[in-house]
Motif scaffolding. Sequence first.
Motif, PDB file in Angstrom:
ATOM      1  N   THR A  32      64.321 -32.042 -49.048  1.00  0.00           N
ATOM      2  CA  THR A  32      64.322 -30.864 -49.916  1.00  0.00           C
ATOM      3  C   THR A  32      65.444 -29.913 -49.542  1.00  0.00           C
TER       4      THR A  32
ATOM      5  N   LEU B 289      68.599 -31.384 -50.873  1.00  0.00           N
ATOM      6  CA  LEU B 289      68.644 -31.242 -52.326  1.00  0.00           C
ATOM      7  C   LEU B 289      68.957 -29.806 -52.722  1.00  0.00           C
ATOM      8  N   ASN B 290      68.450 -28.854 -51.961  1.00  0.00           N
ATOM      9  CA  ASN B 290      68.698 -27.440 -52.239  1.00  0.00           C
ATOM     10  C   ASN B 290      70.193 -27.135 -52.192  1.00  0.00           C
TER      11      ASN B 290
ATOM     12  N   ILE C  32      71.790 -28.571 -55.316  1.00  0.00           N
ATOM     13  CA  ILE C  32      71.458 -27.783 -56.507  1.00  0.00           C
ATOM     14  C   ILE C  32      72.266 -26.484 -56.541  1.00  0.00           C
TER      15      ILE C  32
ATOM     16  N   LEU D 199      65.664 -25.908 -61.567  1.00  0.00           N
ATOM     17  CA  LEU D 199      65.599 -26.863 -60.452  1.00  0.00           C
ATOM     18  C   LEU D 199      65.631 -26.148 -59.111  1.00  0.00           C
TER      19      LEU D 199
ATOM     20  N   ASN E 277      62.651 -26.253 -56.433  1.00  0.00           N
ATOM     21  CA  ASN E 277      62.946 -26.737 -55.087  1.00  0.00           C
ATOM     22  C   ASN E 277      62.497 -25.727 -54.033  1.00  0.00           C
TER      23      ASN E 277
ATOM     24  N   LEU F 274      58.768 -26.010 -53.826  1.00  0.00           N
ATOM     25  CA  LEU F 274      58.416 -27.227 -53.095  1.00  0.00           C
ATOM     26  C   LEU F 274      58.618 -27.050 -51.601  1.00  0.00           C
ATOM     27  N   ARG F 275      59.719 -26.445 -51.223  1.00  0.00           N
ATOM     28  CA  ARG F 275      60.009 -26.246 -49.801  1.00  0.00           C
ATOM     29  C   ARG F 275      58.962 -25.354 -49.138  1.00  0.00           C
TER      30      ARG F 275
END
Length: 131
Positions: A55, A58-59, A62, A97, A101, A104-105
């Motif tokens: 994550t 991915l952050n 993004i 997104l 994210n 989610l984190r």
Amino acid sequence: MPNYVIISLIATLAIIIVFQGIGKMNKKVERDYIAKSPEKIQEYIKRNEELLERTNKLNKKILIFLTFTIIAVIAVFILFPVFIPIFFIASLFAFTLLILNIILRSSLEDRLKIFKNLSLEIKNKNSNLNG
């Protein structure tokens, strides 16, 4: 307000609501599973640490994508105003997104704390039973 803005905002809100619902269901399933087999906590801790690491990666991606889309929106606004709706939707999608994210984190961090506390409680119970 143009139709594409309203539709984009409604879609964004729907995505966030669905994401929150899935997260809550996942937490319930994990709690039920751990209640049935507490020895699986270490497996969950390891899995959530891996997910948290992914994550974070991915952050970063993004954020780069969001920066690119914002620059593109500004460039398109100046050069080709006809394409503004497409780039507006793309930047809104990237921002959504990023928000998902971040949610989610923080959820993964909360779960890790819970699992680690459960792991300590189980170890303490086992040591008390053995001792």
